[in-house]
Design an enzyme around this catalytic site. Structure first.
Site, mmCIF file in Angstrom:
data_model
loop_
_atom_site.group_PDB
_atom_site.id
_atom_site.type_symbol
_atom_site.label_atom_id
_atom_site.label_comp_id
_atom_site.label_asym_id
_atom_site.label_seq_id
_atom_site.Cartn_x
_atom_site.Cartn_y
_atom_site.Cartn_z
ATOM 1 N N GLU A 1 -9.809 3.217 -5.444
ATOM 2 C CA GLU A 1 -9.297 4.478 -4.922
ATOM 3 C C GLU A 1 -8.063 4.942 -5.694
ATOM 4 O O GLU A 1 -6.991 5.167 -5.125
ATOM 5 C CB GLU A 1 -8.991 4.335 -3.420
ATOM 6 C CG GLU A 1 -10.259 4.046 -2.605
ATOM 7 C CD GLU A 1 -9.984 3.897 -1.118
ATOM 8 O OE1 GLU A 1 -10.865 4.212 -0.317
ATOM 9 O OE2 GLU A 1 -8.866 3.455 -0.769
ATOM 10 N N HIS B 1 -2.588 3.370 -4.659
ATOM 11 C CA HIS B 1 -2.073 2.827 -3.390
ATOM 12 C C HIS B 1 -0.647 2.274 -3.577
ATOM 13 O O HIS B 1 -0.318 1.198 -3.097
ATOM 14 C CB HIS B 1 -2.994 1.738 -2.864
ATOM 15 C CG HIS B 1 -4.267 2.257 -2.273
ATOM 16 N ND1 HIS B 1 -4.327 2.873 -1.046
ATOM 17 C CD2 HIS B 1 -5.535 2.268 -2.762
ATOM 18 C CE1 HIS B 1 -5.585 3.227 -0.788
ATOM 19 N NE2 HIS B 1 -6.329 2.878 -1.815
ATOM 20 N N ASP C 1 0.859 -1.182 0.000
ATOM 21 C CA ASP C 1 0.000 0.000 0.000
ATOM 22 C C ASP C 1 0.895 1.231 0.000
ATOM 23 O O ASP C 1 2.125 1.124 -0.130
ATOM 24 C CB ASP C 1 -0.955 -0.012 1.206
ATOM 25 C CG ASP C 1 -2.323 0.570 0.842
ATOM 26 O OD1 ASP C 1 -2.375 1.766 0.491
ATOM 27 O OD2 ASP C 1 -3.319 -0.170 0.895
#
Length: 496
Positions: free
Chosen positions: A300, A236, A175
């Site tokens: 995201e 990410h 991440d």
């Protein structure tokens, strides 16, 4: 303990009179193909009971495979406990492993302890059980990118999952805040991307060796659990870009491993060197993890950097896309196709349920309607609705709860009520729902005690729902009250 305390609840269980008691002379009759289950039974019972459970042809405990029991599927089993004998049968080896966990639960709770227990009568209540899971994907995700956990703890986490008949351990390895998987061709991923500064300036980091991860995979497989690896892309990825800035959209920019939570706006570039990187990383992932599924994140992903990048805009034009925002699906499609060519199934998080390319298995987390939409498009779906499966959310809104992930409270009853098949799904759509899984993001959970406090007993509710199907709240609570003694024997933390 009585069969009425089993969790998850068996499909059918009929108590009969009497008990079967295991002792130093109790032996195992091990049918062909049943050796892994016998080995697991010995491994799990030995620390507390000291029972050797040697093999013998005239043994009173029999473990056997019967391929004619096709109604039991891959994970179902039949267990008969009589006063003079125990018979565990299954059509497949994994079914025997599930039955071993039921035997553990039928024994007195001290049988689960990690140290010798004296003065306990190791008795099983007589019962007839036939047990088949309702859903084939019963998962739990642990984020080790935000807060690293040693592999020794991951093995304990697997043991706890296995007790509850969870069959997918989803390991979130990368991440913005950390990269935990070594890749030989890119050593800086862990050397640089595996370390960040805490808010107080102290370092936090860690990475697994290839050997540790391979060992974890084997350990989980011995317990009937598949380890699903996740390598996030194209967003990410701040930790990866801190190690290799040229993989981003501004190669001249020096980045640190992100020290904040939330969504970082740095994303991978779309030049060919990036795809070489993705292929190399995923080749190593596939070498270590034999899971038929490989998770590549996908959610995201801000598109601001692509919109500002002449190279990304040109790439979108050359690919015939409507604009830089469409590079998201194009990127995932290319990486997903690479996995498919290598015999794997790509998995991704769904923002809407309709944005992932064909062939992806979808983890729908924002809204149950997204699970239904993805299944209607032909995707296989795992229902991961955040209002029922995000265990980083507080258990209640009371003042006793420590600070945690902002968002909705996820109480025990919310998890128990979570139906993997979303409301309104027609039979064809419902058939594409594989099951459900819990998520434990670790922005606010750094220690094993905190992880277990957040996970249990909520995972008990998810395990019950995904294995057993709907059960009444009263029935579940009654079984959970008895099951708590098992969690105590395993020293599962009840405190934040």
């Amino acid at each position: 303990m009585p069969a009425s305390s089993l969790l998850p609840r068996p499909t059918e269980a009929h108590a009969t009179a009497g008990h079967f008691t295991l002792g130093p002379r109790t032996c195992l009759r091990i049918g062909e193909g049943a050796e892994p289950a016998a080995r697991l039974l010995r491994t799990l019972l030995a620390p507390a009971t000291g029972l050797p459970l040697h093999p013998a042809d005239d043994a009173t405990v029999t473990l056997t495979l019967d391929r004619t029991l096709t109604d039991l599927g891959d994970e179902g089993y039949g267990l008969t406990v009589a006063p003079q004998a125990v018979l565990l049968r299954a059509a497949q080896p994994t079914g025997l492993l599930r039955g071993v966990q039921t035997i553990r639960q039928l024994l007195p709770p001290p049988a689960l302890a990690a140290s010798p227990q004296r003065g306990v009568r190791w008795s099983l209540p007589c019962v007839e059980i036939t047990d088949v899971p309702r859903h084939r994907w019963r998962g739990a995700m642990l984020d080790v990118a935000r807060h690293f956990q040693p592999v020794s703890y991951l093995r304990r986490y697997v043991d706890l999952l296995a007790l509850h008949k969870i069959n997918v351990f989803h390991l979130h390895l990368t991440d913005d805040q950390g990269w935990r998987m070594p890749v030989a061709a890119y050593p800086k991923l862990t050397e640089v991307g595996g370390l960040r500064a805490r808010p107080d300036g102290a370092p936090h980091g860690g990475a697994y060796t290839r050997s540790e991860l391979a060992g974890l995979v084997a350990y989980a497989a011995e317990r009937g659990i598949t380890v699903l690896p996740e390598i996030e892309m194209p967003g990410h990825v701040r930790a990866a870009l801190a190690a290799y800035p040229h993989l981003g959209n501004r190669p001249d920019r020096a980045l640190d491993v992100w020290t904040r939570w939330g969504v970082c706006d740095t994303v991978l570039g779309v030049h060919e060197e990036v795809f070489d990187f993705c292929r190399t990383v995923l080749e190593e992932v596939m070498d270590v993890f034999p899971s038929p599924y490989v998770h590549i994140g996908g959610d995201e992903c801000p598109v601001t950097e692509w919109e500002e990048s002449p190279q990304a805009r040109a790439c979108a034009r050359e690919a015939g896309l409507s604009g830089p925002a469409a590079l998201h699906g194009w990127f995932l499609g290319r990486v997903g196709a690479f996995l498919v060519r290598n015999g794997r199934r790509p998995v991704g998080w769904a923002e809407t349920g309709t944005e992932l390319p064909d062939g992806f298995t979808v983890l729908a987390w924002r809204d149950p309607a997204h699970a239904r939409a993805a299944a209607a498009r032909g995707h296989d779906v795992v229902n991961a609705h955040h209002r029922a499966t995000y265990f980083d959310y507080p258990l209640s809104d009371g003042p006793q709860e420590p600070p945690g992930q902002p968002g909705a409270v996820v109480g025990l009853r919310d998890v128990h009520a979570h139906d993997p098949v979303p409301a309104g799904a027609d039979p064809d759509t419902a058939a594409r729902v594989l099951g459900a899984q819990a998520q434990l993001w670790t922005e606010y959970a750094a220690t094993p005690a905190r992880l277990e406090y957040l996970t249990y007993p909520r995972l008990c509710a998810l395990a019950d729902r995904t294995w057993s199907g709907p059960t009444s709240w009263t029935d579940f609570r009654s079984r959970l009250d008895r099951h708590t003694a098992r969690l105590d024997a395993l020293e599962v933390s009840r405190h934040p």
